[in-house]
Motif scaffolding. Structure first.
Motif, PDB file in Angstrom:
ATOM      1  N   ILE A   9       0.865  -1.176   0.000  1.00 41.82           N
ATOM      2  CA  ILE A   9       0.000   0.000   0.000  1.00 41.82           C
ATOM      3  C   ILE A   9       0.906   1.233   0.000  1.00 41.82           C
ATOM      4  O   ILE A   9       1.737   1.379   0.898  1.00 41.82           O
ATOM      5  N   PRO A  10       0.776   2.130  -0.952  1.00 44.62           N
ATOM      6  CA  PRO A  10       1.641   3.321  -0.970  1.00 44.62           C
ATOM      7  C   PRO A  10       1.440   4.182   0.272  1.00 44.62           C
ATOM      8  O   PRO A  10       0.309   4.534   0.619  1.00 44.62           O
ATOM      9  N   ALA A  11       2.522   4.500   0.935  1.00 41.71           N
ATOM     10  CA  ALA A  11       2.430   5.374   2.114  1.00 41.71           C
ATOM     11  C   ALA A  11       1.892   6.748   1.749  1.00 41.71           C
ATOM     12  O   ALA A  11       1.317   7.449   2.590  1.00 41.71           O
ATOM     13  N   GLY A  25       0.711   5.595  11.388  1.00 39.30           N
ATOM     14  CA  GLY A  25       0.488   7.003  11.642  1.00 39.30           C
ATOM     15  C   GLY A  25      -0.403   7.687  10.625  1.00 39.30           C
ATOM     16  O   GLY A  25      -0.315   8.898  10.444  1.00 39.30           O
ATOM     17  N   THR A  26      -1.240   6.931   9.923  1.00 47.15           N
ATOM     18  CA  THR A  26      -2.127   7.507   8.914  1.00 47.15           C
ATOM     19  C   THR A  26      -3.560   7.103   9.202  1.00 47.15           C
ATOM     20  O   THR A  26      -3.832   6.188   9.983  1.00 47.15           O
ATOM     21  N   GLN A  27      -4.491   7.769   8.524  1.00 48.47           N
ATOM     22  CA  GLN A  27      -5.898   7.438   8.692  1.00 48.47           C
ATOM     23  C   GLN A  27      -6.231   6.073   8.096  1.00 48.47           C
ATOM     24  O   GLN A  27      -7.296   5.522   8.363  1.00 48.47           O
TER      25      GLN A  27
END
Length: 318
Positions: free
Chosen positions: A240-242, A267-269
């Motif tokens: 999955i691309p950050a 650390g992402t939604q």
């Protein structure tokens, strides 16, 4: 019988075919009879209604084929026939209704090689919904000429072939509130082109239930207005691309049932979505949610221990 310019009787219990007298009411500009129990056919005599601007017959049980001469309704702006029982090919003459703004034929049994319909003359078209029919073939290139399109749905048909970069170029509409549902539930194949990042106003990207392969392009992260991203049920590979963390307005997301691997960017939604939005890939999803569950359990145990310690302290035992 019909002396007014509009015949409106929607959301009632009307049944049977359209009354024959309606076809001789040449002053009619609007026929709005949605959500009834109407059946039968639309007569070829509808071409007598040369002033007709709006024809709304959705949510009925009208069937048969569309009249082959429907293209003579040159003033028609709204044709809403969704959720009926129409069959057969959409007449080529319909493309002569050059004033069409909204065309909705969804949820019927229409069939035709969709690329043989020439949409280039429909220069005013803003909404096109042909979903849930039996249209086949490739994305119609003539749609590239419809510069005012704001919403398009071709999902749940029999479309096939690779998604060319020109298909995406056709959907670069200069509208702030553009909503585009690129065809889901078809048999499209190939990679997702990197040119998709040019669709800056895109709010909905649904490519689910196709045979798309390759990696998820980083360029999707440039669609910063995106609210829904559904790439589920394909053959996508890689991580999955950050960079998808840049999609700050994303509230619906699914990459389930692919061949993806690696971690969910931390650390992402993206970590806030349900496990079902990731299931059917390699084990990174299960591992992520197992670790999350363990952290949550440890946090709860620590909190419980601290509360008990404070309670003991308050009673003077420590």
């Amino acid at each position: 019988m019909f002396k007014t310019r509009g015949f409106r009787a929607g959301f009632n219990s009307l049944s049977g075919p359209l009354p024959p007298d309606i076809y001789s009411a040449t002053r009619l500009q609007e026929i709005s009879l949605p959500s009834n129990n109407l059946s039968g056919l639309i007569s070829e005599d509808i071409v007598n209604l040369t002033r007709l601007v709006k024809l709304e017959l959705f949510l009925n049980n009208i069937g048969g084929k569309l009249p082959g001469n429907i293209g003579k309704l040159s003033q028609l702006e709204h044709l809403l026939l969704h959720k009926n029982s129409f069959i057969g090919a959409v007449p080529s003459s319909l493309m002569n209704c050059t004033n069409l703004i909204k065309l909705d034929l969804a949820l019927n049994f229409f069939q035709r090689e969709i690329s043989t319909l020439n949409f280039s003359g429909l220069s005013q078209l803003a909404v096109l919904d042909l979903g849930f029919n039996n249209f086949s073939g490739k994305f119609p290139e003539s749609l590239y000429s419809c510069k005012f399109l704001r919403a398009i749905r071709l999902g749940n048909n029999l479309l096939e072939g690779e998604i060319g970069t020109d298909s995406y170029a056709a959907l670069q509409f200069p509208f702030k509130n553009t909503t585009v549902n690129i065809p889901a539930n078809n048999n499209l194949s190939g990679n997702i082109p990197i040119e998709i990042g040019d669709l800056k106003q895109l709010q909905v990207l649904n490519l689910s239930h196709n045979n798309l392969s390759g990696k998820i392009p980083d360029q999707i992260s440039e669609l910063t207005n995106l609210e829904l991203l559904d790439l589920s049920a394909n053959q996508l590979t890689g991580e999955i691309p950050a960079s998808l963390a840049n999609l700050h307005f994303l509230n619906k997301f699914s990459i389930a049932s692919n061949k993806l691997y690696g971690p969910i960017p931390s650390g992402t939604q993206l970590q806030s979505f349900d496990a079902s939005d990731y299931e059917g890939n390699w084990n990174f999803v299960a591992l992520h949610f197992q670790i999350g569950a363990l952290i949550l359990l440890a946090t709860r145990l620590t909190r419980t221990f601290m509360m008990k310690k404070m309670d003991i302290q308050s009673h003077g035992f420590i």
